[in-house]
Scaffold this motif. Structure first.
Motif, short mmCIF file in Angstrom:
data_model
loop_
_atom_site.label_atom_id
_atom_site.label_comp_id
_atom_site.label_asym_id
_atom_site.label_seq_id
_atom_site.Cartn_x
_atom_site.Cartn_y
_atom_site.Cartn_z
N SER A 1 -3.26 2.31 3.09
CA SER A 1 -3.55 3.66 2.63
C SER A 1 -5.05 3.82 2.45
O SER A 1 -5.78 2.85 2.21
CB SER A 1 -2.81 3.97 1.31
N ALA A 2 -5.52 5.05 2.60
CA ALA A 2 -6.95 5.35 2.44
C ALA A 2 -7.07 6.69 1.76
O ALA A 2 -6.21 7.57 1.91
CB ALA A 2 -7.64 5.38 3.79
N SER A 3 -8.14 6.86 0.98
CA SER A 3 -8.34 8.13 0.28
C SER A 3 -9.82 8.39 0.07
O SER A 3 -10.64 7.49 0.13
CB SER A 3 -7.61 8.14 -1.07
N GLU A 4 -10.10 9.66 -0.18
CA GLU A 4 -11.46 10.07 -0.47
C GLU A 4 -11.40 11.13 -1.56
O GLU A 4 -10.64 12.08 -1.48
CB GLU A 4 -12.11 10.66 0.79
N GLU A 5 -12.19 10.93 -2.60
CA GLU A 5 -12.28 11.87 -3.72
C GLU A 5 -13.74 12.02 -4.10
O GLU A 5 -14.37 11.06 -4.52
CB GLU A 5 -11.50 11.35 -4.93
N GLU A 6 -14.27 13.19 -3.94
CA GLU A 6 -15.66 13.49 -4.26
C GLU A 6 -16.61 12.39 -3.79
O GLU A 6 -16.84 12.24 -2.61
CB GLU A 6 -15.82 13.80 -5.74
N ARG B 1 -16.19 9.05 -4.05
CA ARG B 1 -15.55 7.74 -3.95
C ARG B 1 -14.61 7.71 -2.76
O ARG B 1 -13.82 8.63 -2.55
CB ARG B 1 -14.77 7.44 -5.22
N GLN B 2 -14.69 6.64 -1.99
CA GLN B 2 -13.78 6.39 -0.89
C GLN B 2 -13.16 5.00 -1.11
O GLN B 2 -13.80 4.12 -1.67
CB GLN B 2 -14.51 6.41 0.46
N GLN B 3 -11.93 4.84 -0.65
CA GLN B 3 -11.30 3.53 -0.79
C GLN B 3 -10.18 3.37 0.21
O GLN B 3 -9.66 4.36 0.73
CB GLN B 3 -10.77 3.29 -2.20
N PHE B 4 -9.84 2.12 0.48
CA PHE B 4 -8.62 1.82 1.23
C PHE B 4 -7.94 0.64 0.56
O PHE B 4 -8.58 -0.18 -0.09
CB PHE B 4 -8.90 1.56 2.72
N ASP B 5 -6.63 0.60 0.70
CA ASP B 5 -5.81 -0.46 0.13
C ASP B 5 -4.94 -1.05 1.23
O ASP B 5 -4.44 -0.32 2.09
CB ASP B 5 -4.89 0.07 -0.97
N ILE B 6 -4.76 -2.35 1.18
CA ILE B 6 -3.88 -3.05 2.11
C ILE B 6 -2.90 -3.85 1.26
O ILE B 6 -3.31 -4.63 0.40
CB ILE B 6 -4.66 -4.00 3.04
N LYS B 7 -1.62 -3.64 1.51
CA LYS B 7 -0.60 -4.37 0.77
C LYS B 7 0.33 -5.05 1.78
O LYS B 7 0.80 -4.41 2.72
CB LYS B 7 0.21 -3.41 -0.10
N VAL B 8 0.55 -6.33 1.59
CA VAL B 8 1.45 -7.10 2.45
C VAL B 8 2.42 -7.83 1.54
O VAL B 8 2.02 -8.43 0.55
CB VAL B 8 0.66 -8.12 3.31
N ARG B 9 3.70 -7.77 1.88
CA ARG B 9 4.69 -8.51 1.09
C ARG B 9 5.79 -9.02 2.00
O ARG B 9 5.97 -8.56 3.11
CB ARG B 9 5.24 -7.65 -0.04
N TRP B 10 6.53 -9.99 1.48
CA TRP B 10 7.63 -10.59 2.22
C TRP B 10 8.57 -11.23 1.25
O TRP B 10 8.26 -11.46 0.09
CB TRP B 10 7.11 -11.61 3.24
N ASP B 11 9.76 -11.53 1.73
CA ASP B 11 10.74 -12.25 0.92
C ASP B 11 10.54 -13.74 1.12
O ASP B 11 10.34 -14.21 2.24
CB ASP B 11 12.17 -11.87 1.33
N LYS B 12 10.61 -14.51 0.04
CA LYS B 12 10.46 -15.95 0.13
C LYS B 12 11.58 -16.57 0.97
O LYS B 12 11.38 -17.54 1.66
CB LYS B 12 10.45 -16.58 -1.26
N HIS B 13 12.74 -15.98 0.88
CA HIS B 13 13.89 -16.46 1.64
C HIS B 13 14.43 -15.28 2.44
O HIS B 13 15.38 -14.62 2.01
CB HIS B 13 14.97 -17.02 0.70
#
Length: 88
Positions: A56-61, A63-75
């Motif tokens: 995801s990415a966003s811009e507010e006045e 400030r700009q930012q991006f986030d990266i999220k990665v997940r998985w099941d252990k089994h």
């Protein structure tokens, strides 16, 4: 170092340092092992199977930012690769 179940690190870094960290994460994903450590301990993650990715990415006045999220099941669940028999 003690083993721990959470890891969080915050810092002000230049883009080249962040690029190095992202390269290390990419390399760890390729090897199937990511080790996060600091003076409080070590957290080792072992990604396997299909991974969930959210970018995801966003811009507010001013400030700009991006986030990266990665997940998985252990089994991860193993699913059958055979087609079911369906009669009509």
């Amino acid at each position: 170092m003690k083993s721990k179940t959470t890891f969080k690190h915050e810092a002000l870094l230049d883009p080249a340092d962040i690029q190095d960290l992202l390269k290390a994460i990419s390399k760890g994903l390729g090897k199937g092992s990511l080790e996060f450590s600091d003076d409080k301990g070590v957290l080792t993650l072992e990604p396997q199977g299909l991974l969930y990715l959210k970018v995801s990415a966003s811009e507010e006045e001013d400030r700009q930012q991006f986030d990266i999220k990665v997940r998985w099941d252990k089994h991860p669940k193993t699913l059958s690769k055979k087609l079911p028999k369906i009669s009509s």
